[in-house]
Write a protein that holds these residues in place. Structure first.
Motif, PDB file in Angstrom:
ATOM      1  N   LEU A 109      -6.787  -0.836   8.823  1.00  0.00           N
ATOM      2  CA  LEU A 109      -6.925   0.067   7.680  1.00  0.00           C
ATOM      3  C   LEU A 109      -7.493   1.411   8.103  1.00  0.00           C
ATOM      4  O   LEU A 109      -8.483   1.469   8.840  1.00  0.00           O
ATOM      5  CB  LEU A 109      -7.852  -0.598   6.642  1.00  0.00           C
ATOM      6  CG  LEU A 109      -8.164   0.208   5.390  1.00  0.00           C
ATOM      7  CD1 LEU A 109      -6.918   0.454   4.552  1.00  0.00           C
ATOM      8  CD2 LEU A 109      -9.208  -0.514   4.546  1.00  0.00           C
ATOM      9  N   CYS A 131      -7.484   1.782  -4.520  1.00  0.00           N
ATOM     10  CA  CYS A 131      -6.706   1.490  -5.741  1.00  0.00           C
ATOM     11  C   CYS A 131      -6.680   0.000  -6.066  1.00  0.00           C
ATOM     12  O   CYS A 131      -6.503  -0.389  -7.216  1.00  0.00           O
ATOM     13  CB  CYS A 131      -5.282   2.027  -5.601  1.00  0.00           C
ATOM     14  SG  CYS A 131      -4.287   1.113  -4.392  1.00  0.00           S
ATOM     15  N   GLY A 132      -6.801  -0.853  -5.059  1.00  0.00           N
ATOM     16  CA  GLY A 132      -6.866  -2.294  -5.305  1.00  0.00           C
ATOM     17  C   GLY A 132      -5.520  -2.982  -5.383  1.00  0.00           C
ATOM     18  O   GLY A 132      -5.451  -4.199  -5.586  1.00  0.00           O
ATOM     19  N   PHE A 153      -0.136   4.236  -0.193  1.00  0.00           N
ATOM     20  CA  PHE A 153      -0.829   5.392   0.374  1.00  0.00           C
ATOM     21  C   PHE A 153      -0.759   5.417   1.911  1.00  0.00           C
ATOM     22  O   PHE A 153      -1.356   6.272   2.538  1.00  0.00           O
ATOM     23  CB  PHE A 153      -2.295   5.403  -0.071  1.00  0.00           C
ATOM     24  CG  PHE A 153      -2.433   5.589  -1.562  1.00  0.00           C
ATOM     25  CD1 PHE A 153      -2.359   6.856  -2.130  1.00  0.00           C
ATOM     26  CD2 PHE A 153      -2.589   4.491  -2.397  1.00  0.00           C
ATOM     27  CE1 PHE A 153      -2.456   7.023  -3.504  1.00  0.00           C
ATOM     28  CE2 PHE A 153      -2.696   4.651  -3.777  1.00  0.00           C
ATOM     29  CZ  PHE A 153      -2.620   5.917  -4.329  1.00  0.00           C
ATOM     30  N   CYS A 207      -3.529  -3.792  -3.073  1.00  0.00           N
ATOM     31  CA  CYS A 207      -3.383  -4.802  -2.022  1.00  0.00           C
ATOM     32  C   CYS A 207      -4.102  -6.113  -2.371  1.00  0.00           C
ATOM     33  O   CYS A 207      -3.697  -7.191  -1.928  1.00  0.00           O
ATOM     34  CB  CYS A 207      -3.894  -4.257  -0.690  1.00  0.00           C
ATOM     35  SG  CYS A 207      -5.552  -3.560  -0.786  1.00  0.00           S
ATOM     36  N   CYS A 215      -7.397   5.281   2.509  1.00  0.00           N
ATOM     37  CA  CYS A 215      -7.519   4.283   1.433  1.00  0.00           C
ATOM     38  C   CYS A 215      -8.188   4.917   0.209  1.00  0.00           C
ATOM     39  O   CYS A 215      -9.245   5.521   0.318  1.00  0.00           O
ATOM     40  CB  CYS A 215      -8.343   3.091   1.924  1.00  0.00           C
ATOM     41  SG  CYS A 215      -8.635   1.872   0.622  1.00  0.00           S
ATOM     42  N   THR A 216      -7.556   4.741  -0.952  1.00  0.00           N
ATOM     43  CA  THR A 216      -8.113   5.291  -2.193  1.00  0.00           C
ATOM     44  C   THR A 216      -8.906   4.244  -2.972  1.00  0.00           C
ATOM     45  O   THR A 216      -9.467   4.548  -4.021  1.00  0.00           O
ATOM     46  CB  THR A 216      -6.976   5.774  -3.111  1.00  0.00           C
ATOM     47  OG1 THR A 216      -6.180   4.624  -3.461  1.00  0.00           O
ATOM     48  CG2 THR A 216      -6.103   6.812  -2.431  1.00  0.00           C
ATOM     49  N   CYS A 264       0.836  -1.205   0.000  1.00  0.00           N
ATOM     50  CA  CYS A 264       0.000   0.000   0.000  1.00  0.00           C
ATOM     51  C   CYS A 264       0.867   1.250   0.000  1.00  0.00           C
ATOM     52  O   CYS A 264       1.488   1.588   0.993  1.00  0.00           O
ATOM     53  CB  CYS A 264      -0.944   0.009   1.211  1.00  0.00           C
ATOM     54  SG  CYS A 264      -1.957   1.502   1.219  1.00  0.00           S
TER      55      CYS A 264
HETATM   56  S1  SF4 Z   1      -6.951  -0.296  -1.815  1.00  0.00           S
HETATM   57 FE1  SF4 Z   1      -5.334  -1.298  -0.621  1.00  0.00          FE
HETATM   58  S2  SF4 Z   1      -3.407  -0.612  -1.550  1.00  0.00           S
HETATM   59 FE2  SF4 Z   1      -5.009   0.800  -2.257  1.00  0.00          FE
HETATM   60  S3  SF4 Z   1      -5.004   2.482  -0.780  1.00  0.00           S
HETATM   61 FE3  SF4 Z   1      -6.525   1.009  -0.045  1.00  0.00          FE
HETATM   62  S4  SF4 Z   1      -5.405  -0.300   1.374  1.00  0.00           S
HETATM   63 FE4  SF4 Z   1      -3.875   0.779   0.158  1.00  0.00          FE
END
Ligand code: SF4
Ligand code: SF4
Length: 254
Positions: A63, A71-72, A48, A74, A68-69, A46
């Protein structure tokens, strides 16, 4: 419960669920990693900083939903296939559920599948919006399903059989079955209005509150159209069953 069945409890799930407000704001991860195990690729992948640094390799991921954006990144790095992305901002009625899927064959984009809950029980029909990483043999494929918004925190898997058999009633008021609807579509009826006129679906006491959506889904499935581009029938009052007195007196129907 989890140790014996592999199914998390309501309390387990509540502990990893973003608030409704956060889910509605855009994509966010739901990390369903419920046991202490020596593993941390979610944290290291991650960029971010949304997952708190592990003090102990056995820690469970924590988390920060606001960082968390969605983004996927992870998802594809988690060996436990424990991470999902939920996006309730997708449309008025539907949410996206993004999940790891390490089975072959992969589902086809645009197809409809039966969405399953954590216990493997059918929840609803879902559309496969996208399949990511399908061409790579060394990356976890990610399947994105569109599901009715109220099921975004229930749907966690799917099977490729259609949720509705030919015997399922699409319109209970006018007794139209899914098999009859499929036959009408095969015969060339292509809009909800055309189906309504030939079958009376949507003209019963409930005024199409259930069947309209199902007919649109089935038309979309059969013709490859997007539901958002399909013409809808006209809504005429009364939109729900009301008492005759309220109709005659012009008063409010409680
Ligand atoms: S989706 Fe996963 S990798 Fe992306 S920001 Fe959220 S926790 Fe981090
Ligand atoms: S990578 Fe997956 S299995 Fe490993 S700790 Fe993170 S969420 Fe759990």
């Amino acid at each position: 419960m989890l140790e014996k069945t592999g199914i998390p409890t309501k309390e387990d799930i509540a502990g990893v669920t973003p608030s409704a407000e956060r889910r509605g704001r855009g994509p966010v991860a739901v990390i369903e990693c419920y046991q202490r195990i020596p593993c941390n690729p979610c944290y290291t992948s991650c960029r971010f900083g949304a997952i708190k640094e592990f003090e102990d390799i056995n820690d469970r991921p924590e988390l920060d939903f606001d960082k968390c954006t969605g983004c996927g990144q992870c998802i594809v790095n988690c060996p436990g296939l424990s991470i999902f992305i939920i996006d309730e901002s997708y449309s008025d009625k539907e949410a996206l559920v993004k999940m790891p899927y390490e089975f072959l064959p992969l589902p086809k984009e645009g197809s409809f599948v039966t969405a399953l809950n954590r216990e493997g029980a059918p929840v609803c029909r879902a559309k496969v919006v996208k399949v990511q990483n399908a061409k790579y043999q060394d990356r976890t494929p990610v399947v994105i399903l569109a599901v009715p918004k109220e099921y975004s925190m229930e749907v966690r898997f799917f099977n490729e059989e259609d949720y509705y058999s030919d015997n399922t009633y699409v319109c209970r008021c006018e007794e139209l079955t899914m098999g009859e609807l499929r036959e009408l579509i095969r015969m060339g009826y292509r809009t909800v209005d055309e189906i309504k006129r030939i079958s009376r679906a949507g003209m019963g006491p409930c005024q199409g509150r259930t069947c309209r959506q199902l007919i649109m889904q089935e038309l979309a499935k059969a013709t490859g159209q997007e539901m958002k581009d399909m013409p809808m029938t006209t809504f005429r009052p009364p939109v729900k069953t009301i008492k005759l007195g309220a109709l005659l007196g012009g008063g409010k129907d409680e």
